[in-house]
Design an enzyme around this catalytic site. Structure first.
Site, PDB file in Angstrom:
ATOM      1  N   ILE A  18       0.832  -1.201   0.000  1.00 32.93           N
ATOM      2  CA  ILE A  18       0.000   0.000   0.000  1.00 32.93           C
ATOM      3  C   ILE A  18       0.866   1.251   0.000  1.00 32.93           C
ATOM      4  O   ILE A  18       0.535   2.252  -0.643  1.00 32.93           O
ATOM      5  CB  ILE A  18      -0.952  -0.015   1.207  1.00 32.93           C
ATOM      6  CG1 ILE A  18      -2.020  -1.099   1.022  1.00 32.93           C
ATOM      7  CG2 ILE A  18      -1.615   1.344   1.403  1.00 32.93           C
ATOM      8  CD1 ILE A  18      -2.897  -1.336   2.241  1.00 32.93           C
ATOM      9  N   ASP A  63      13.669   3.740  10.471  1.00 31.87           N
ATOM     10  CA  ASP A  63      12.927   2.927  11.423  1.00 31.87           C
ATOM     11  C   ASP A  63      11.946   3.873  12.111  1.00 31.87           C
ATOM     12  O   ASP A  63      12.348   4.765  12.857  1.00 31.87           O
ATOM     13  CB  ASP A  63      13.890   2.320  12.441  1.00 31.87           C
ATOM     14  CG  ASP A  63      13.187   1.507  13.522  1.00 31.87           C
ATOM     15  OD1 ASP A  63      11.938   1.519  13.582  1.00 31.87           O
ATOM     16  OD2 ASP A  63      13.885   0.865  14.335  1.00 31.87           O
ATOM     17  N   TYR A 155      -2.558  -7.100  16.847  1.00 27.71           N
ATOM     18  CA  TYR A 155      -2.754  -6.287  15.651  1.00 27.71           C
ATOM     19  C   TYR A 155      -4.037  -5.469  15.795  1.00 27.71           C
ATOM     20  O   TYR A 155      -4.051  -4.259  15.531  1.00 27.71           O
ATOM     21  CB  TYR A 155      -2.823  -7.186  14.425  1.00 27.71           C
ATOM     22  CG  TYR A 155      -2.965  -6.455  13.120  1.00 27.71           C
ATOM     23  CD1 TYR A 155      -1.879  -5.809  12.555  1.00 27.71           C
ATOM     24  CD2 TYR A 155      -4.182  -6.430  12.445  1.00 27.71           C
ATOM     25  CE1 TYR A 155      -2.003  -5.125  11.350  1.00 27.71           C
ATOM     26  CE2 TYR A 155      -4.318  -5.761  11.245  1.00 27.71           C
ATOM     27  CZ  TYR A 155      -3.219  -5.116  10.695  1.00 27.71           C
ATOM     28  OH  TYR A 155      -3.354  -4.447   9.500  1.00 27.71           O
ATOM     29  N   LYS A 159      -4.198  -1.335  15.864  1.00 21.43           N
ATOM     30  CA  LYS A 159      -4.936  -0.603  14.834  1.00 21.43           C
ATOM     31  C   LYS A 159      -6.117   0.167  15.411  1.00 21.43           C
ATOM     32  O   LYS A 159      -6.451   1.265  14.931  1.00 21.43           O
ATOM     33  CB  LYS A 159      -5.393  -1.557  13.734  1.00 21.43           C
ATOM     34  CG  LYS A 159      -4.256  -2.117  12.892  1.00 21.43           C
ATOM     35  CD  LYS A 159      -3.486  -0.998  12.196  1.00 21.43           C
ATOM     36  CE  LYS A 159      -2.430  -1.505  11.245  1.00 21.43           C
ATOM     37  NZ  LYS A 159      -1.724  -0.424  10.539  1.00 21.43           N
ATOM     38  N   THR A 192      -1.462  -7.728  -0.753  1.00 22.32           N
ATOM     39  CA  THR A 192      -0.148  -7.095  -0.679  1.00 22.32           C
ATOM     40  C   THR A 192       0.864  -8.105  -0.142  1.00 22.32           C
ATOM     41  O   THR A 192       0.480  -9.154   0.397  1.00 22.32           O
ATOM     42  CB  THR A 192      -0.156  -5.874   0.264  1.00 22.32           C
ATOM     43  OG1 THR A 192      -0.247  -6.337   1.627  1.00 22.32           O
ATOM     44  CG2 THR A 192      -1.315  -4.936  -0.040  1.00 22.32           C
ATOM     45  N   PRO A 193       2.149  -7.793  -0.226  1.00 21.43           N
ATOM     46  CA  PRO A 193       3.180  -8.708   0.303  1.00 21.43           C
ATOM     47  C   PRO A 193       3.110  -8.935   1.810  1.00 21.43           C
ATOM     48  O   PRO A 193       3.746  -9.839   2.324  1.00 21.43           O
ATOM     49  CB  PRO A 193       4.492  -7.994  -0.077  1.00 21.43           C
ATOM     50  CG  PRO A 193       4.153  -7.155  -1.257  1.00 21.43           C
ATOM     51  CD  PRO A 193       2.748  -6.688  -1.004  1.00 21.43           C
ATOM     52  N   LEU A 194       2.327  -8.115   2.544  1.00 16.79           N
ATOM     53  CA  LEU A 194       2.201  -8.293   3.986  1.00 16.79           C
ATOM     54  C   LEU A 194       1.781  -9.716   4.340  1.00 16.79           C
ATOM     55  O   LEU A 194       2.228 -10.288   5.345  1.00 16.79           O
ATOM     56  CB  LEU A 194       1.176  -7.300   4.542  1.00 16.79           C
ATOM     57  CG  LEU A 194       0.835  -7.413   6.037  1.00 16.79           C
ATOM     58  CD1 LEU A 194       2.008  -6.932   6.884  1.00 16.79           C
ATOM     59  CD2 LEU A 194      -0.421  -6.613   6.375  1.00 16.79           C
TER      60      LEU A 194
END
Length: 266
Positions: A18, A63, A155, A159, A192-194
C-alpha cells in the site's frame, strides 16, 4: 491540473504494498514524494523509478520507531523540498499468535511499529505542516480496528489505538486552528506482500503465509481481495483539497466486511 501540484508527501513503509502504491499515486497527482522505509534499498529503487517518470522523489532509510531519526528525516525533507504537506503513516506489521503463547517482545514490537510509529509520524510532521500553512495526516489503520480476529489480538489492539488516536489528534489540531487535518483509512483484505510472511508471536516459530485472494473470496461480501491501488486512491483523496472539510473521519475499504455477514454462492 494535477490535484497535488506543489505539495510534498512523506510515506512511511513506502517501499512496497500500500505504501508503494500510495507513493506512486501521490506522485502521479503532482506531489513530490518521500519514500521512507526500513528497507532503504527498495525505497531507493522506487524513488528512482518515480523520478524516472518525471516526479520529484527522494528515499529515506528509516525505522519509524526510532525517535532520534525523525527530526533529521523531516529536516532533510524540508531542506530538499522546502516544505511538508502530507504525511501517510503507513508503516505497519501484523504478528500472529494466541495471547497465551505470544511473547511480550513480539507484542511490543508490533505496538512500537503500528502505534508508536504513528505517534512519531504525527509529532514530527505537524510542526513542519504548520510552517507550510496547512497539512493532511493520513493514518493507515485497518478493519481490525472495528472487529476482533482470533490470533491477531495484538494487531487489532494496535490498529484500534491508531484509529482513536487519529480522532483525538484531529480535534487537537482543529482546536488549535492550524489547518492540519487528520483522517484514517481502514483497509480490509488487500492483496499485498504483507500476507506473504506473517511473523508468529511465539519464540522460534517460522513465519506463516496467508492466501489473501482465497480469504477475499471466502470472507469478503464482494468476493475478492482489494488492491493496493484502490487504497492509494483513498490516500490521494484525503491528501487533496477534495476532502478539505474532512477531519477526524475514517474511510473503510473492505468490500463490505464490516457491513455484516451475507450468504454468497461458491
Amino acid at each position: 491540473m494535477a490535484k497535488l501540484e506543489g505539495k510534498v508527501a512523506f510515506v512511511t513503509g513506502g517501499a512496497s504494498g500500500i505504501g508503494a502504491a500510495s507513493a506512486a499515486a501521490l506522485a502521479r497527482e503532482g506531489a513530490a514524494v518521500v519514500v521512507s522505509d526500513l528497507d532503504g534499498v527498495r525505497a531507493e529503487v522506487l524513488a528512482e523509478t518515480l523520478a524516472g517518470a518525471g516526479a520529484l522523489a527522494m528515499a529515506l532509510t528509516q525505522d519509524v520507531t526510532d525517535e532520534t531519526g525523525w527530526a533529521k528525516a523531516v529536516e532533510a525533507v524540508e531542506q530538499r523540498f522546502g516544505r511538508l504537506d502530507i504525511m501517510v503513516a503507513n508503516a505497519g506489521v501484523a504478528v500472529m499468535g494466541l495471547v497465551t503463547e505470544m511473547t511480550l517482545a513480539a507484542w511490543r514490537r508490533q505496538t512500537a511499529i503500528n502505534l508508536d510509529g504513528v505517534f512519531l509520524s504525527a509529532k514530527y510532521a505537524i510542526p513542519a505542516m504548520r510552517r507550510a500553512g496547512s497539512g493532511s495526516i493520513i493514518i493507515m489503520s485497518s478493519v481490525a480496528a472495528f472487529r476482533g480476529s482470533a490470533a491477531f489480538s495484538g494487531y487489532c489492539a494496535s490498529k484500534a489505538g491508531a484509529h482513536i488516536f487519529a480522532k483525538a489528534l484531529a480535534l487537537e489540531c482543529a482546536g488549535i486552528g492550524d489547518k492540519v487535518r487528520v483522517n484514517s483509512i481502514h483497509p480490509g483484505v488487500i492483496d499485498t506482500p504483507l500476507w506473504d510472511t506473517i511473523p508468529l508471536g511465539n519464540a522460534g516459530q517460522q513465519p506463516r503465509r496467508i492466501d489473501a485472494n482465497r480469504m477475499g473470496h471466502n470472507d469478503v461480501p464482494m468476493g475478492r481481495a482489494g488492491t493496493a491501488d484502490e487504497v492509494a486512491e483513498a490516500v490521494v483523496f484525503l491528501a487533496s483539497d477534495a476532502s478539505s472539510f474532512m477531519t477526524g473521519a475514517e474511510l473503510v475499504l473492505d468490500g463490505g466486511m464490516t457491513a455484516g455477514a451475507m450468504p454468497r454462492k461458491k
